[in-house]
Design a protein around this motif. Structure first.
Motif, PDB file in Angstrom:
ATOM      1  N   ARG A  31       0.850  -1.177   0.000  1.00 13.70           N
ATOM      2  CA  ARG A  31       0.000   0.000   0.000  1.00 13.70           C
ATOM      3  C   ARG A  31       0.891   1.234   0.000  1.00 13.70           C
ATOM      4  O   ARG A  31       1.992   1.222   0.531  1.00 13.70           O
ATOM      5  CB  ARG A  31      -0.888   0.046   1.245  1.00 13.70           C
ATOM      6  N   LEU A  32       0.367   2.301  -0.576  1.00 15.85           N
ATOM      7  CA  LEU A  32       1.035   3.591  -0.510  1.00 15.85           C
ATOM      8  C   LEU A  32       0.467   4.325   0.686  1.00 15.85           C
ATOM      9  O   LEU A  32      -0.755   4.492   0.806  1.00 15.85           O
ATOM     10  CB  LEU A  32       0.796   4.374  -1.802  1.00 15.85           C
ATOM     11  N   ALA A  33       1.329   4.769   1.587  1.00 13.47           N
ATOM     12  CA  ALA A  33       0.905   5.485   2.788  1.00 13.47           C
ATOM     13  C   ALA A  33       0.901   6.979   2.499  1.00 13.47           C
ATOM     14  O   ALA A  33       1.894   7.526   2.018  1.00 13.47           O
ATOM     15  CB  ALA A  33       1.853   5.170   3.939  1.00 13.47           C
ATOM     16  N   VAL A  34      -0.239   7.624   2.773  1.00 11.72           N
ATOM     17  CA  VAL A  34      -0.392   9.056   2.514  1.00 11.72           C
ATOM     18  C   VAL A  34      -1.075   9.718   3.703  1.00 11.72           C
ATOM     19  O   VAL A  34      -1.693   9.059   4.540  1.00 11.72           O
ATOM     20  CB  VAL A  34      -1.207   9.325   1.225  1.00 11.72           C
ATOM     21  N   GLU A  35      -0.971  11.057   3.739  1.00  7.95           N
ATOM     22  CA  GLU A  35      -1.693  11.837   4.739  1.00  7.95           C
ATOM     23  C   GLU A  35      -2.790  12.617   4.036  1.00  7.95           C
ATOM     24  O   GLU A  35      -2.554  13.301   3.037  1.00  7.95           O
ATOM     25  CB  GLU A  35      -0.768  12.816   5.441  1.00  7.95           C
ATOM     26  N   ILE A  36      -4.004  12.488   4.547  1.00 10.68           N
ATOM     27  CA  ILE A  36      -5.156  13.221   4.033  1.00 10.68           C
ATOM     28  C   ILE A  36      -5.874  13.834   5.231  1.00 10.68           C
ATOM     29  O   ILE A  36      -6.283  13.101   6.142  1.00 10.68           O
ATOM     30  CB  ILE A  36      -6.124  12.299   3.260  1.00 10.68           C
ATOM     31  N   ASN A  40      -3.914   9.288   8.628  1.00 12.14           N
ATOM     32  CA  ASN A  40      -3.104   8.326   7.878  1.00 12.14           C
ATOM     33  C   ASN A  40      -4.009   7.437   7.041  1.00 12.14           C
ATOM     34  O   ASN A  40      -4.964   6.858   7.554  1.00 12.14           O
ATOM     35  CB  ASN A  40      -2.277   7.464   8.837  1.00 12.14           C
ATOM     36  N   TRP A  41      -3.691   7.351   5.760  1.00 12.08           N
ATOM     37  CA  TRP A  41      -4.463   6.541   4.824  1.00 12.08           C
ATOM     38  C   TRP A  41      -3.526   5.627   4.050  1.00 12.08           C
ATOM     39  O   TRP A  41      -2.371   5.966   3.807  1.00 12.08           O
ATOM     40  CB  TRP A  41      -5.213   7.426   3.838  1.00 12.08           C
ATOM     41  N   LEU A  42      -4.048   4.487   3.639  1.00 11.17           N
ATOM     42  CA  LEU A  42      -3.346   3.557   2.764  1.00 11.17           C
ATOM     43  C   LEU A  42      -4.122   3.448   1.463  1.00 11.17           C
ATOM     44  O   LEU A  42      -5.347   3.437   1.468  1.00 11.17           O
ATOM     45  CB  LEU A  42      -3.244   2.173   3.418  1.00 11.17           C
ATOM     46  N   VAL A  43      -3.387   3.357   0.353  1.00  9.48           N
ATOM     47  CA  VAL A  43      -4.008   3.228  -0.966  1.00  9.48           C
ATOM     48  C   VAL A  43      -3.377   2.030  -1.662  1.00  9.48           C
ATOM     49  O   VAL A  43      -2.151   1.916  -1.719  1.00  9.48           O
ATOM     50  CB  VAL A  43      -3.781   4.504  -1.813  1.00  9.48           C
ATOM     51  N   ASP A  44      -4.205   1.136  -2.153  1.00  8.23           N
ATOM     52  CA  ASP A  44      -3.732  -0.042  -2.882  1.00  8.23           C
ATOM     53  C   ASP A  44      -2.973   0.420  -4.119  1.00  8.23           C
ATOM     54  O   ASP A  44      -3.471   1.219  -4.909  1.00  8.23           O
ATOM     55  CB  ASP A  44      -4.929  -0.905  -3.286  1.00  8.23           C
TER      56      ASP A  44
END
Length: 190
Positions: A31-36, A40-44
């Protein structure tokens, strides 16, 4: 002292890592870890085609404030949206670390999501499943607990790409515009 690399070289390194993951059959587990919006969010990785800095974009009149406008990315037009603002959590400041996630072409929507920052790749094995809070929204595929106790939500980009509210960037629906453009009925003429 860390070696400085250019944006092009960094982008090529990330693409090479993604290709290696896909070849190894582990792209679904990463997963790509991002901040929104401070979360903390993960995106496939299979849901995005590219991660880019916020490109120059042209605002489009009569659209929601979360729709930032249209951008030309290597000859293709993309609608750029601020995901935090779409969720009603205020605008994402355009900063040096801000990035745009371009949705994968299989969703048949040329869209990009502005996120506050990208942390990097995370393996699914790093997290423990956690129950999503009630009312977490249709775009939360799962919730995860990190070893440090942090909560990570997994963003479901396929559901987002099919969501009528996300796809309708205009302030007015076509039916509203057509109805208001029709002439008012007048007295019958003889």
């Amino acid at each position: 002292m860390a070696r400085k690399i250019g944006l092009r070289e960094f982008h090529q390194q990330v693409l090479k890592r993604l290709e290696n993951l896909a070849a190894a059959g582990t792209a679904g587990a990463s997963r790509l870890a991002v901040e929104i919006a401070g979360e903390n969010w993960l995106v496939d990785l299979a849901s995005i085609s590219e991660v880019i800095p916020l490109p120059p974009h042209v605002p489009v009149p009569l659209t929601h404030s979360w729709f930032l406008g249209m951008a030309n990315v290597r000859g293709n037009l993309y609608g750029i949206s601020d995901f935090a603002a779409f969720l009603g959590r205020g605008p994402t400041p355009a900063a040096a670390e801000s990035r745009v996630l371009l949705l994968h072409p299989r969703f048949e929507v040329n869209a990009g999501l502005l996120v506050r920052r990208v942390y990097g790749l995370r393996g699914a094995e790093q997290f423990q499943p956690a129950d999503p809070p009630a009312g977490s929204g249709a775009f939360v595929r799962a919730q995860w607990l990190a070893p440090d106790g942090g909560i990570w939500r997994e963003l479901d980009l396929e559901t987002l790409a099919r969501d009528a509210d996300f796809l309708n960037v205009g302030l007015y629906r076509r039916v509203d515009v057509v109805a208001s453009a029709a002439p008012a009925p007048g007295p019958a003429s003889l």
